[in-house]
Design an enzyme around this catalytic site. Sequence first.
Site, PDB file in Angstrom:
ATOM      1  N   LEU A 185     -20.763 -10.058  -6.573  1.00 37.63           N
ATOM      2  CA  LEU A 185     -21.524  -9.389  -5.522  1.00 37.63           C
ATOM      3  C   LEU A 185     -20.588  -8.480  -4.706  1.00 37.63           C
ATOM      4  O   LEU A 185     -20.853  -7.291  -4.533  1.00 37.63           O
ATOM      5  CB  LEU A 185     -22.189 -10.444  -4.615  1.00 37.63           C
ATOM      6  CG  LEU A 185     -22.945  -9.930  -3.388  1.00 37.63           C
ATOM      7  CD1 LEU A 185     -24.133  -9.054  -3.787  1.00 37.63           C
ATOM      8  CD2 LEU A 185     -23.463 -11.119  -2.542  1.00 37.63           C
ATOM      9  N   GLY A 187     -18.744  -6.465   1.827  1.00 42.30           N
ATOM     10  CA  GLY A 187     -18.217  -7.817   2.025  1.00 42.30           C
ATOM     11  C   GLY A 187     -19.275  -8.631   2.732  1.00 42.30           C
ATOM     12  O   GLY A 187     -20.272  -9.042   2.126  1.00 42.30           O
ATOM     13  N   ARG A 211       7.406 -42.551   8.579  1.00 42.23           N
ATOM     14  CA  ARG A 211       8.424 -41.690   9.179  1.00 42.23           C
ATOM     15  C   ARG A 211       8.929 -42.303  10.492  1.00 42.23           C
ATOM     16  O   ARG A 211       8.145 -42.493  11.426  1.00 42.23           O
ATOM     17  CB  ARG A 211       7.819 -40.302   9.435  1.00 42.23           C
ATOM     18  CG  ARG A 211       8.702 -39.362  10.205  1.00 42.23           C
ATOM     19  CD  ARG A 211       9.936 -38.987   9.425  1.00 42.23           C
ATOM     20  NE  ARG A 211      10.744 -38.018  10.152  1.00 42.23           N
ATOM     21  CZ  ARG A 211      12.012 -37.766   9.852  1.00 42.23           C
ATOM     22  NH1 ARG A 211      12.605 -38.390   8.833  1.00 42.23           N
ATOM     23  NH2 ARG A 211      12.685 -36.875  10.547  1.00 42.23           N
ATOM     24  N   GLN A 238       1.429 -30.571  11.339  1.00 42.90           N
ATOM     25  CA  GLN A 238       2.157 -30.974  12.547  1.00 42.90           C
ATOM     26  C   GLN A 238       2.686 -32.403  12.429  1.00 42.90           C
ATOM     27  O   GLN A 238       3.833 -32.681  12.791  1.00 42.90           O
ATOM     28  CB  GLN A 238       1.224 -30.845  13.762  1.00 42.90           C
ATOM     29  CG  GLN A 238       1.960 -30.727  15.080  1.00 42.90           C
ATOM     30  CD  GLN A 238       2.778 -29.437  15.171  1.00 42.90           C
ATOM     31  OE1 GLN A 238       2.561 -28.488  14.424  1.00 42.90           O
ATOM     32  NE2 GLN A 238       3.751 -29.429  16.064  1.00 42.90           N
ATOM     33  N   GLU A 244     -17.970 -16.925   0.431  1.00 41.17           N
ATOM     34  CA  GLU A 244     -19.374 -17.358   0.432  1.00 41.17           C
ATOM     35  C   GLU A 244     -19.941 -17.316   1.860  1.00 41.17           C
ATOM     36  O   GLU A 244     -20.674 -18.195   2.287  1.00 41.17           O
ATOM     37  CB  GLU A 244     -19.516 -18.734  -0.222  1.00 41.17           C
ATOM     38  CG  GLU A 244     -19.078 -18.683  -1.688  1.00 41.17           C
ATOM     39  CD  GLU A 244     -19.557 -19.850  -2.535  1.00 41.17           C
ATOM     40  OE1 GLU A 244     -20.578 -20.460  -2.186  1.00 41.17           O
ATOM     41  OE2 GLU A 244     -18.910 -20.117  -3.562  1.00 41.17           O
TER      42      GLU A 244
END
Lengths: 256, 385
Positions: B125, B131, B272, B341, B368
């Site tokens: 399309l 767009g 961690r 983060q 889309e």
Amino acid sequence: MNIVVCIKQVPDTETQIKIAGDGKTIATDDIKWVMNPYDEFGVEEALRIQKAKGGEVIVVGAGPKRVTESLRTALAMGADKAVLIEDDGLYGADPLAVAKILAAAVKPLSPDIVFLGMRAVDDDAGLVGPALAEFLDMPNLSVVTKVEVGEGSVTVQRPVEGQTLVLEASLPAVISAQKGLNEPRYASLPGIMKAKKKPLEVKTLADLGLDKAGKAEIAALTPPPARAAGKTISGETAQELAANLAKALREEAKVI
Amino acid sequence: MDFTIPENYRLMAETVRRFVKQDLDPISRQVEDEDHIPEEIVEKMRELGLFGLSIPEEFGGLGLGTLGECLVYEEMSKTNACFRTRIGTNNGIGSQGIVLDGTPEQKDYYLPKLASGEWVACFALSEPEAGSDAANVQTTAELKGDEWVLGGRKHFITNGDVADMACVFCLTDKSKRAKGGITAFIVEKTDPGYFVGTIERKMGMRGSHTCELIFDNCRIPKDRVIGGDKMIGQGFKTAMKTLDKGRLTMGASALGSAQKLLDLSVDYAKQRVQFGKPIAQFQAIQFKLAEMATNIYAARQMLYHAAALRDSKGTSIIKEASMVKLFCTEMANRVADEAVQIFGGMGYMKDFPVERYYRDLRLTRIYEGTSEIQKIVIARELLRG
Ligand SMILES: Cc1cc2nc3c(=O)[nH]c(=O)nc-3n(C[C@H](O)[C@H](O)[C@H](O)COP(=O)(O)OP(=O)(O)OC[C@H]3O[C@@H](n4cnc5c(N)ncnc54)[C@H](O)[C@@H]3O)c2cc1C
């Protein structure tokens, strides 16, 4: 060639097992239930033999309603029919009782081969296979990694300490599957759609002519001891590190 | 309200979960580096039936409801996004035009090939000038004797390079445009004058290719209008109906990736150690995890509800579908940002998958229908009448 595969539903091996408040059972709330991985090898092998020799593959399971899902998975892999033994009297049945119940369900199906897993990953008893063979009065071939079906007989392999034991038995026989037997297929999405329409028969203990199942009582469950924190080996040079590691392994861990 | 998911859908989600874990995730890094999905993996996808999720059973597909399809996409999105994109056009935008509006002959001929994955379809399309304003297509089609002759250029077409057929939207009447001037065509790979142009270099979605398609005096038989002669000029409606359905599966994809990022973040935060304790013990990190989980929970309820609603109504649910696409994709992008983060510098490194999800998810807010366009649709429905 008709093949029966016995299926147990067990907690997924990735599930974190917690002991329930009574100290005798496990907490089932967050458990994801799956087909015992060793039984999957049985289903796969049965389907391969069926492809070569024809006949029917019937899966049999005992337990609560949720076991249907594991039976459906086997049907989706390609099995033809399923039998679920669902009965309040099953609750807490021990391996011997389970074998007796399965035998009663399997016998009228007159199978040429009965597959099951060599053990279930939950209670790890490994008793149902041999007991089932006894109750069905069939040869018992345990811990099998290769199966070749001949005319009225079967040849199997069992790994023993780096060697291979080759066993031959007449059919019908009971074969319990070990890892390495095959690579089980996925239950494909079209297979799952087809499985919806395949027959799944539900039976009670009374239907099998049996009474309440016997049980060995579980006295208590305890969690494995918490793992202690690891130890860091220190040293300036590679030689020093290796020496300290060897020392720790010998004197503290006592493994060398 | 009944929140139970049908057994067969649960089993399907489980199969896909295992497939992702055993076959897809282990090679997701390789696929990223090589920008290519190995053929044997595509073959496994075919065997599993992943190309025919939404194609009706009578044409060899699974005929899943929207909820079933969403559950499959959710699980498929817990790994490299290129895998779900590979099956995405056949199940979604590439095939739906024919499923919704195709003639019986077109359905018989094309759908079984798409359902099995033997053929790949793409949806063409977008153009440089069309767009968000999709009705502004410049590619034309003109009937000359027994043939349509197509001229123009489409861009940003997913799976364009591997597609065996394309659903192409062309201008057939300049004065009417969206109101009777755009027609949907089926163009096959072997049609004369059809070429694959530039393969774009992108921010992410490696392993999946987005291409330019060129129609240079491209001649196709007269019967390739989707839906036949009565659908000449009605292609824009076909395009909008096709995209409407994809909004829920797009939401499901974003949701699956967000869930995966939360799982990775929880594991990492527990492991961690900084300042002598796992970072999961810092309230700043806990709050991030709590917000991620809450947003995911909200998105999931919304998606499943909208999917069940669509299945029970049997019609499109324009407003809710746009809401789901908007909320799930924006939510997943926030989750991805927080996941980076939580991972700190490791979140920026290619050795961990987090940065890949961050880049790949960015697209879900654009294609889309951008987030802005979703808001326009929602507002239009709200203010209608
Ligand atoms: C990786 C990738 C794959 C794609 N695959 C396909 C495919 O398979 N088939 C296909 O046809 N297309 C495909 N597309 C195209 C995609 O659908 C478009 O990029 C998208 O619709 C946006 O159009 P645009 O890029 O021209 O942006 P524009 O429309 O130029 O938008 C630019 C900005 O303006 C905003 N904007 C535009 N109009 C308005 C308005 N009226 N009000 C408020 N804001 C507005 C937009 O939201 C956006 O923020 C793909 C794109 C990408 C990046």
